[in-house]
Design a protein around this motif. Structure first.
Motif, PDB file in Angstrom:
ATOM      1  N   GLU A   1       0.151  -0.832   0.216  1.00  0.00           N
ATOM      2  CA  GLU A   1       0.049  -0.190   0.096  1.00  0.00           C
ATOM      3  C   GLU A   1       0.700   1.409   0.244  1.00  0.00           C
ATOM      4  O   GLU A   1       0.881   1.506   0.864  1.00  0.00           O
ATOM      5  N   ARG A   2       1.109   1.709  -1.190  1.00  0.00           N
ATOM      6  CA  ARG A   2       2.578   2.760  -1.372  1.00  0.00           C
ATOM      7  C   ARG A   2       2.089   4.294  -0.573  1.00  0.00           C
ATOM      8  O   ARG A   2       2.540   5.221  -0.396  1.00  0.00           O
ATOM      9  N   ARG A   3      -0.233   4.282  -0.819  1.00  0.00           N
ATOM     10  CA  ARG A   3      -0.426   5.875   0.146  1.00  0.00           C
ATOM     11  C   ARG A   3      -0.198   5.728   1.100  1.00  0.00           C
ATOM     12  O   ARG A   3       0.405   6.994   1.449  1.00  0.00           O
ATOM     13  N   LEU A   4       0.543   4.187   2.199  1.00  0.00           N
ATOM     14  CA  LEU A   4       0.733   4.473   3.540  1.00  0.00           C
ATOM     15  C   LEU A   4       2.810   5.474   4.187  1.00  0.00           C
ATOM     16  O   LEU A   4       2.789   5.403   5.000  1.00  0.00           O
ATOM     17  N   ILE A   5       2.961   4.937   2.460  1.00  0.00           N
ATOM     18  CA  ILE A   5       4.374   6.093   2.687  1.00  0.00           C
ATOM     19  C   ILE A   5       4.413   7.707   2.833  1.00  0.00           C
ATOM     20  O   ILE A   5       4.983   8.321   3.607  1.00  0.00           O
ATOM     21  N   ASN A   6       3.394   7.966   1.847  1.00  0.00           N
ATOM     22  CA  ASN A   6       3.199   9.213   1.834  1.00  0.00           C
ATOM     23  C   ASN A   6       3.011   9.978   3.655  1.00  0.00           C
ATOM     24  O   ASN A   6       3.304  10.925   3.720  1.00  0.00           O
ATOM     25  N   PHE A   7       1.713   8.754   4.104  1.00  0.00           N
ATOM     26  CA  PHE A   7       0.852   9.311   5.170  1.00  0.00           C
ATOM     27  C   PHE A   7       1.749   8.688   6.098  1.00  0.00           C
ATOM     28  O   PHE A   7       2.336   9.557   7.024  1.00  0.00           O
ATOM     29  N   ARG A   8       3.221   8.231   5.627  1.00  0.00           N
ATOM     30  CA  ARG A   8       4.199   7.747   7.706  1.00  0.00           C
ATOM     31  C   ARG A   8       5.132   9.433   6.968  1.00  0.00           C
ATOM     32  O   ARG A   8       6.079   9.792   7.906  1.00  0.00           O
ATOM     33  N   ASP A   9       5.431   9.301   6.203  1.00  0.00           N
ATOM     34  CA  ASP A   9       6.271  10.537   5.599  1.00  0.00           C
ATOM     35  C   ASP A   9       5.807  11.710   6.366  1.00  0.00           C
ATOM     36  O   ASP A   9       6.774  12.323   6.871  1.00  0.00           O
ATOM     37  N   ARG A  10       4.956  11.820   6.032  1.00  0.00           N
ATOM     38  CA  ARG A  10       4.267  13.556   6.714  1.00  0.00           C
ATOM     39  C   ARG A  10       3.630  13.489   8.325  1.00  0.00           C
ATOM     40  O   ARG A  10       4.408  13.939   8.734  1.00  0.00           O
ATOM     41  N   ALA A  11       3.644  12.289   8.791  1.00  0.00           N
ATOM     42  CA  ALA A  11       3.422  12.287  10.481  1.00  0.00           C
ATOM     43  C   ALA A  11       5.313  11.897  10.614  1.00  0.00           C
ATOM     44  O   ALA A  11       5.278  13.095  11.953  1.00  0.00           O
ATOM     45  N   VAL A  12       6.398  12.150  10.386  1.00  0.00           N
ATOM     46  CA  VAL A  12       7.129  12.449  10.498  1.00  0.00           C
ATOM     47  C   VAL A  12       8.102  13.333  10.217  1.00  0.00           C
ATOM     48  O   VAL A  12       8.549  14.264  11.273  1.00  0.00           O
ATOM     49  N   GLU A  13       7.765  14.132   9.038  1.00  0.00           N
ATOM     50  CA  GLU A  13       7.742  15.164   9.034  1.00  0.00           C
ATOM     51  C   GLU A  13       7.069  16.565  10.026  1.00  0.00           C
ATOM     52  O   GLU A  13       6.859  16.960  10.605  1.00  0.00           O
ATOM     53  N   LEU A  14       5.876  16.385  10.775  1.00  0.00           N
ATOM     54  CA  LEU A  14       4.804  16.438  11.570  1.00  0.00           C
ATOM     55  C   LEU A  14       5.929  16.753  13.305  1.00  0.00           C
ATOM     56  O   LEU A  14       5.212  17.506  14.397  1.00  0.00           O
ATOM     57  N   GLU A  15       6.334  15.113  13.508  1.00  0.00           N
ATOM     58  CA  GLU A  15       6.639  14.496  14.779  1.00  0.00           C
ATOM     59  C   GLU A  15       8.148  15.697  14.575  1.00  0.00           C
ATOM     60  O   GLU A  15       7.854  16.907  15.499  1.00  0.00           O
ATOM     61  N   ARG A  16       8.571  16.322  13.698  1.00  0.00           N
ATOM     62  CA  ARG A  16      10.311  16.882  13.700  1.00  0.00           C
ATOM     63  C   ARG A  16       9.389  18.585  14.309  1.00  0.00           C
ATOM     64  O   ARG A  16      10.067  19.526  14.508  1.00  0.00           O
ATOM     65  N   ALA A  17       8.208  18.888  13.069  1.00  0.00           N
ATOM     66  CA  ALA A  17       7.776  20.368  13.314  1.00  0.00           C
ATOM     67  C   ALA A  17       7.377  20.483  15.348  1.00  0.00           C
ATOM     68  O   ALA A  17       7.474  21.671  15.590  1.00  0.00           O
ATOM     69  N   ILE A  18       6.676  19.358  15.366  1.00  0.00           N
ATOM     70  CA  ILE A  18       6.193  19.849  16.700  1.00  0.00           C
ATOM     71  C   ILE A  18       7.368  19.911  17.613  1.00  0.00           C
ATOM     72  O   ILE A  18       7.361  20.157  19.107  1.00  0.00           O
ATOM     73  N   GLU A  19       8.431  19.051  17.865  1.00  0.00           N
ATOM     74  CA  GLU A  19       9.376  18.954  18.372  1.00  0.00           C
ATOM     75  C   GLU A  19      10.432  20.378  18.516  1.00  0.00           C
ATOM     76  O   GLU A  19      10.341  20.648  19.034  1.00  0.00           O
ATOM     77  N   LEU A  20      10.598  20.539  17.655  1.00  0.00           N
ATOM     78  CA  LEU A  20      10.865  22.680  17.000  1.00  0.00           C
ATOM     79  C   LEU A  20      10.339  23.634  17.863  1.00  0.00           C
ATOM     80  O   LEU A  20      10.856  23.992  18.745  1.00  0.00           O
ATOM     81  N   VAL A  21       8.730  22.876  17.878  1.00  0.00           N
ATOM     82  CA  VAL A  21       8.129  24.393  18.230  1.00  0.00           C
ATOM     83  C   VAL A  21       8.361  24.164  20.068  1.00  0.00           C
ATOM     84  O   VAL A  21       8.419  25.125  20.511  1.00  0.00           O
ATOM     85  N   ALA A  22       8.340  22.955  20.061  1.00  0.00           N
ATOM     86  CA  ALA A  22       8.106  22.655  21.552  1.00  0.00           C
ATOM     87  C   ALA A  22       9.547  23.653  22.371  1.00  0.00           C
ATOM     88  O   ALA A  22       9.496  23.943  22.998  1.00  0.00           O
ATOM     89  N   GLU A  23      10.331  22.703  21.223  1.00  0.00           N
ATOM     90  CA  GLU A  23      11.608  23.536  21.979  1.00  0.00           C
ATOM     91  C   GLU A  23      11.686  25.406  21.977  1.00  0.00           C
ATOM     92  O   GLU A  23      12.467  25.330  22.546  1.00  0.00           O
ATOM     93  N   ASP A  24      11.184  25.305  20.736  1.00  0.00           N
ATOM     94  CA  ASP A  24      11.443  27.051  20.707  1.00  0.00           C
ATOM     95  C   ASP A  24      10.145  27.384  21.962  1.00  0.00           C
ATOM     96  O   ASP A  24      10.486  29.004  22.194  1.00  0.00           O
ATOM     97  N   ALA A  25       9.453  27.173  22.657  1.00  0.00           N
ATOM     98  CA  ALA A  25       8.268  27.887  23.364  1.00  0.00           C
ATOM     99  C   ALA A  25       9.193  27.253  24.806  1.00  0.00           C
ATOM    100  O   ALA A  25       9.226  27.954  25.813  1.00  0.00           O
TER     101      ALA A  25
END
Length: 244
Positions: free
Chosen positions: A138-162
């Protein structure tokens, strides 16, 4: 004996017994179940502080034939796409809130949103990775997984900035309060010296004030005492104040 259906599952979903018996009365943590060709993703909707740690489930079911279903929003993988996009919008909103924050209170309000969002995003990313491994075709799950990885990095940066913003704001406030306390101490010292300057005169007024002014002025040594009092006050007033 057939396992009781949990209330959070749609009545129309005919999940295998092997999955139903692993479910409790509540959805519980975010996780994946893969039994008899059925894949069930139990995710959490984007959390808010007012949820009081009660997470609302978002369910995604992949049947053996490849069809996807979702609940509470329908649409299958389209609903999963919208689910991940909701996280993206929430994270972007908190990123903007960090940029606008100036006080410890404002940073604290941001962190109240960021902390549960960070935990939920991490767990969602772990589930999406497991789903990718469970359904490699199910190749569509690759995109969802990659987006979830990007979101995890983004929220970690927000948490560090806060966190960094709050620490800096607290340190800045502490420095400012120390400066105010120092200035207040200097002013208090000035007031004390003014009081010391006028204390001899105030004492004389208290002593001689019980007699009529005409008699006080004619008292022996009156003007000498006044002169000594003024001189003592000037000496005290002229003492070094110390460095600010």
């Amino acid at each position: 004996m057939e396992t009781k259906r949990p209330t959070f599952l749609p009545k129309s979903w005919d999940l295998p017994e092997s999955i139903r018996k692993r479910l409790g009365d509540a959805a519980g943590r975010q996780r994946l179940m893969d039994e008899e060709g059925h894949l069930l993703l139990i995710l959490h909707q984007a959390p808010e502080p007012e949820d009081q740690e009660i997470r609302k489930p978002a369910l995604f079911w992949n049947q053996p034939g490849g069809e996807w279903k979702s609940y509470p929003e329908g649409g299958g993988l389209a609903a999963l796409d919208a689910h991940i996009e909701t996280y993206h919008k929430n994270i972007h909103s908190q990123d903007e809130a960090v940029e606008l924050a100036n006080t410890p209170r404002q940073y604290f309000d941001v962190m109240k949103h960021v902390t549960p969002l960070l935990r939920a995003t991490r767990n969602m990313q772990a589930v999406m990775q497991q789903a990718r491994e469970a359904r490699p075709e199910e190749r569509r799950l690759i995109n969802f997984r990659d987006r979830a990885v990007e979101l995890e990095r983004a929220i970690e940066l927000v948490a560090e900035d806060a966190k960094a913003g709050m620490e800096f704001s607290l340190a800045e406030n502490t420095e400012e309060q120390s400066r105010f306390a120092h200035d207040a101490a200097i002013e208090a010292r000035k007031l004390n010296r003014l009081a010391a300057f006028f204390f001899p005169l105030a004492t004389l007024v208290a002593i001689f004030g019980m007699s009529p002014p005409a008699e006080v002025i004619r008292m022996p040594g009156f003007w000498a005492v006044i002169g000594v009092g003024i001189l003592a006050g000037l000496i005290i007033r002229g003492l070094p104040m110390g460095r600010k």
